[in-house]
Structures are given as structure tokens and as C-alpha cells.
Design a protein around this motif. Structure first.
Motif, PDB file in Angstrom:
ATOM      1  N   ILE A  61       6.539   2.182  -2.910  1.00 52.33           N
ATOM      2  CA  ILE A  61       7.837   2.839  -2.683  1.00 52.33           C
ATOM      3  C   ILE A  61       8.387   2.480  -1.299  1.00 52.33           C
ATOM      4  N   LEU A  62       7.486   2.392  -0.326  1.00 51.16           N
ATOM      5  CA  LEU A  62       7.926   2.181   1.060  1.00 51.16           C
ATOM      6  C   LEU A  62       8.433   0.761   1.308  1.00 51.16           C
ATOM      7  N   PHE A  63       7.830  -0.216   0.649  1.00 51.66           N
ATOM      8  CA  PHE A  63       8.208  -1.604   0.926  1.00 51.66           C
ATOM      9  C   PHE A  63       9.698  -1.885   0.697  1.00 51.66           C
ATOM     10  N   PRO A  64      10.283  -1.487  -0.456  1.00 54.75           N
ATOM     11  CA  PRO A  64      11.715  -1.735  -0.648  1.00 54.75           C
ATOM     12  C   PRO A  64      12.556  -1.028   0.416  1.00 54.75           C
ATOM     13  N   LEU A  65      12.094   0.130   0.872  1.00 55.11           N
ATOM     14  CA  LEU A  65      12.848   0.847   1.904  1.00 55.11           C
ATOM     15  C   LEU A  65      12.823   0.070   3.214  1.00 55.11           C
ATOM     16  N   GLY A  66      11.698  -0.533   3.527  1.00 51.68           N
ATOM     17  CA  GLY A  66      11.585  -1.277   4.776  1.00 51.68           C
ATOM     18  C   GLY A  66      12.212  -2.645   4.711  1.00 51.68           C
ATOM     19  N   LEU A  67      12.119  -3.310   3.573  1.00 42.94           N
ATOM     20  CA  LEU A  67      12.584  -4.702   3.459  1.00 42.94           C
ATOM     21  C   LEU A  67      14.035  -4.802   3.004  1.00 42.94           C
ATOM     22  N   GLY A  68      14.579  -3.707   2.506  1.00 45.10           N
ATOM     23  CA  GLY A  68      15.914  -3.778   1.916  1.00 45.10           C
ATOM     24  C   GLY A  68      15.793  -4.022   0.435  1.00 45.10           C
ATOM     25  N   PRO A  69      16.747  -3.557  -0.315  1.00 46.34           N
ATOM     26  CA  PRO A  69      16.607  -3.523  -1.770  1.00 46.34           C
ATOM     27  C   PRO A  69      16.986  -4.838  -2.474  1.00 46.34           C
ATOM     28  N   ASP A  70      17.060  -5.956  -1.731  1.00 46.44           N
ATOM     29  CA  ASP A  70      17.415  -7.221  -2.372  1.00 46.44           C
ATOM     30  C   ASP A  70      16.336  -7.617  -3.390  1.00 46.44           C
ATOM     31  N   PRO A  71      16.641  -7.582  -4.699  1.00 49.13           N
ATOM     32  CA  PRO A  71      15.619  -7.802  -5.725  1.00 49.13           C
ATOM     33  C   PRO A  71      14.948  -9.170  -5.610  1.00 49.13           C
TER      34      PRO A  71
END
Lengths: 200, 243
Positions: B55-65
Motif C-alpha cells: 500500500i505504501l509504495f504507490p503512495l511514495g512513488l506516485g500512482p503512475d501505473p
């Protein structure tokens, strides 16, 4: 006809730089009951563990014993999350692989009927000790090495255990145990005072 | 057989039947599974840890799929590795402290065989569950569902090798107070090749390549680990028990 089940000849035990015991010499034959005595820290547990082959300390000298041995120490290998019955059924010593019926009967012998399903973690200290000692009523080795088996037991528990010792010795087994209390075993009891072997 | 009956005849108390090996291993596996189920934290915590990181990774990296799915193989494997490390730190601790290990060491069978049930139970309760739910975690990171079989297969094998290797370190450090950091220092270098092979398999699978080479390497690791690790684990436990 009595057979030698354990012989300890000229055994010394070191703990770190200190010599704990020196020149321990005795033999245990079938039918005998031995109590190791001596003050705190004299080396009763160390000697018992050495005889079981669990030397946490440096052991010198020769210890010969028969293969089928039961050792029960301060740590009883009981799992609080398992029931009394499951604890005995799955005891990691792998001795005899008892059946459920045998385990329930053994628990009955130590007066724990009705506690078969009880989680060991919910039992009192004395009851836990009884569960651990129920192993003595299951198929077990000929030579029993028991570290402080009377700890936390009530009068009845001590009596049950003493009777079991005699029963086991009469059947050709042998018992070596440590205890501070004088055991009520009459002339069946052999005493070994470890103070005489103290290394200091 | 003749020997056994004569022993029984000579006296009652020495009538110990021969140890039934498969029965013993089965009973011990059940004991360890029962213990794991009785304290569900040991099963659930690694999964929760996995979920939190994913869950945390997309928050830290930005939601670019696209960026996420590019990083997904590495993230999934690193998290699986760390979750496995958590499991290894607890592996022998309870059994060491309550005397079960020394009783096991005295059982009439080689210690290398006697430790297998615990490893099996731990793997079933951690690695297998984690592998099976990993496609779900993968989806959260944009990992393509088409590559899910490779993900599951690589993690099934990877978690088993990591558990086997980690158990060697756990066996060596179980007698040391707060040996967790030492354990991590000991085994993380050994995890590196497993991590590389595992992420390689996933990268190949997501880029229409052939993941079989990397998977075969993992398979070889499993085979080698199953044969050699129990011996090393038993040796480590003997050191810790001072046998």
C-alpha cells in the motif's frame, strides 16, 4: 540379575574457568533409585545433563549409559497453546509414540482426569509439572534422569511419583533424580552427595 | 523383531517399540501447525507487513501505473524476503526456551530429519500462503495478471529456499539474546542470489520473455537446499544447544 544401565567413571565438569565437580564415580544398575544431593550450584543439574548427553559445560571422563533413556529437566517442553493430551501425544522426545487412550490413562494416573482437553497454559504450576511427569506413565526408557521432579508438586503428587519410582525400579528400570527434599523411599533410595566431589 | 520381543520379555519397562518414523514426523508437523494456528499472529503478521508495504509504495512513488508495474517484481520479492526474515527470527526461539529442542535432540532419530516437520509447518503457514495471495498484492502494484503463475511459482520456491537458508542462521543464533540483527547479517548475503533469480523470472514473464531459466535456477536451489540445509540446521542447533 541386575544390569548396569549407567556408569559414570572419574567424571569432571568445568563451567567456564571453574571446576564444578571432580572425580565423580558411580554406577546405576537396574532396580536402583538414586538421589543426587547437594547445595545450590554444586552441579546436580550439570551432572544430570551430562549423563543425558546434553552437556552445556565441559565434561571430562567416561559416561556410559543404555540407549533408552528418559530425561526431564527444568524446561518441560510443554506448549501452553496445546492441550494436555496433545502435549503428550506430540512430545518431541518421540518416545514410544503413545496412543490417545494411553495418554488419557497416564493423565488419570497423575490425577488429571477431566483436564485432558485443557490448554497447558491455563494449568497451575503443579498441574503443569504433573502433565510433564505423566510421561513416566507412558512407554518410556529404562533409565530415567529427572531434574527436580518434585518441584511444585503437592503431597499427593509426591506420593504418586515415589510409588511410580518403585514400580519402575521393580520392573527393571532405574531412576536418577535431583531433589532437596528427603524422599520417602525407605531403603530403596541410594544417596549420592555431590558435595564430596566439589571441585573447589 | 526377535530382538524386540526378547527385550519385552526381559522386563516391562524396556518394551519401547521401534520409532515409527513417518508417524513421528506427521505428529510433529501437526504439533507445529497447531502451535502456529493457536498464535495466528505468526501467520497473519507477515501478510499484514506485505500488505502495508504494497500500500505504501504507490503512495511514495506516485500512482503512475507504468512506473509501478516496472518496479513491481523487485518490490514483491524484496517484501517477501523481509517477511521471510521476520519468520526466521522466531523460528526456533520458543522451542529452545521451553526445552522442546533438547528433547528433539534426544529423540532416537537424526536431528537433521527431526527438524524437517517444523520447517514444513513454517513454510506451509508462511511461504505457501504468501505465495498464493501474492497475485492480489501484485495487482495493487500493476503487476499483470497474465504473469501471476510465474509470480506464484517463483515465490513458492523462493520462500522455501529462503526459509531453509534462514533456518541455518536461526539455528546458529537461537542461543544468543537478541540475535536478530546477527541473523540478518548472516543470511541476507545468502539471499541475494535468490532475490536476483526471482526478480529475473518476473521481469522475463512481464516482458514476454522466457522465465523458465530463472525458475529452473530456483528449482535447483530448492533441491540443493532440501538435501543440504537440514544437515547444516542440525549442526547449528547442536552448537546452540552445546551438544
Amino acid at each position: 540379575m541386575s544390569e548396569t544401565l549407567l556408569s559414570v567413571s572419574d567424571v569432571s565438569i568445568n563451567k567456564g574457568l571453574r571446576q564444578l565437580l571432580r572425580g565423580v564415580d558411580f554406577t546405576v544398575k537396574s532396580g536402583e533409585i538414586w538421589q543426587l544431593r547437594g547445595g545450590n550450584g554444586v552441579g546436580k543439574t550439570s551432572l544430570l545433563r551430562a549423563m543425558a548427553g546434553l552437556a552445556r559445560v565441559e565434561v571430562f571422563g567416561a559416561i556410559n549409559r543404555c540407549e533408552d533413556m528418559l530425561y526431564s529437566g527444568h524446561a518441560t517442553a510443554l506448549k501452553g497453546a496445546l492441550s494436555a493430551r496433545d502435549n503428550l501425544l506430540s512430545h518431541p522426545s518421540g518416545m514410544g509414540m503413545p496412543t490417545s487412550a494411553e495418554v488419557d490413562e497416564a493423565l488419570g494416573r497423575v490425577k488429571l482426569q477431566g483436564y485432558e482437553e485443557a490448554k497447558a497454559g491455563r494449568l497451575s504450576a503443579g498441574q503443569k509439572r504433573r502433565v510433564a511427569l505423566a510421561r513416566l506413565f507412558l512407554p518410556s526408557g529404562r533409565l530415567w534422569l529427572l531434574d527436580e521432579p518434585f518441584t511444585a508438586l503437592d503431597v499427593l503428587g509426591v506420593k504418586i511419583l515415589e510409588e511410580r519410582f518403585i514400580e519402575h525400579a521393580d520392573a527393571g528400570g532405574a531412576v536418577v533424580f535431583t531433589s532437596h527434599q528427603p524422599a520417602d523411599l525407605g531403603d530403596r533410595l541410594n544417596l549420592l552427595n555431590l558435595e564430596q566431589f566439589s571441585g573447589e | 523383531m526377535a530382538n524386540e520381543s526378547s527385550r519385552q520379555a526381559s522386563n516391562v519397562s524396556s518394551g519401547l517399540p521401534e520409532l515409527n518414523l513417518s508417524q513421528f514426523l506427521w505428529v510433529q508437523t501437526r504439533r507445529h501447525l497447531g502451535l502456529l494456528i493457536a498464535s495466528p499472529g505468526e501467520i497473519v503478521n507477515p501478510l499484514l507487513f506485505f500488505l502495508l508495504v504494497v500500500i505504501l509504495f504507490p503512495l511514495g512513488l506516485g500512482p503512475d501505473p507504468e512506473q509501478l508495474s516496472l518496479l513491481a517484481p523487485g518490490i514483491l520479492w524484496v517484501v517477501a524476503l523481509l517477511a521471510n526474515l521476520m519468520i526466521c527470527m522466531r523460528l526456533f526461539v520458543d522451542d529452545f526456551e521451553d526445552g522442546s529442542l533438547e528433547q528433539l535432540a534426544m529423540a532416537p532419530l537424526p536431528l537433521a530429519v527431526a527438524v524437517v516437520p517444523q520447517l514444513l509447518a513454517s513454510w506451509l503457514a508462511s511461504g505457501v500462503i504468501l505465495s498464493l495471495v501474492s497475485p492480489l498484492f501484485g495487482l495493487m502494484l500493476g503487476f499483470p495478471l497474465a504473469a501471476a503463475p510465474t509470480l506464484v511459482a517463483s515465490l513458492l520456491m523462493g520462500t522455501l529456499i529462503m526459509l531453509l537458508v534462514g533456518a541455518i542462521g536461526a539455528a546458529l543464533t537461537v542461543g544468543i539474546q537478541r540475535g536478530g540483527i546477527l541473523l540478518a547479517l548472516l543470511i541476507l548475503p545468502l539471499y541475494v542470489p535468490i532475490l536476483i533469480a526471482g526478480t529475473r523470472a518476473l521481469e522475463e514473464a512481464t516482458s514476454q520473455g522466457d522465465p523458465m531459466v530463472a525458475l529452473a535456477l530456483l528449482g535447483a536451489g530448492v533441491t540443493g537446499g532440501l538435501v543440504l540445509a537440514p544437515v547444516a540446521i542440525a549442526a547449528g542447533l547442536r552448537v546452540s544447544l552445546e551438544l
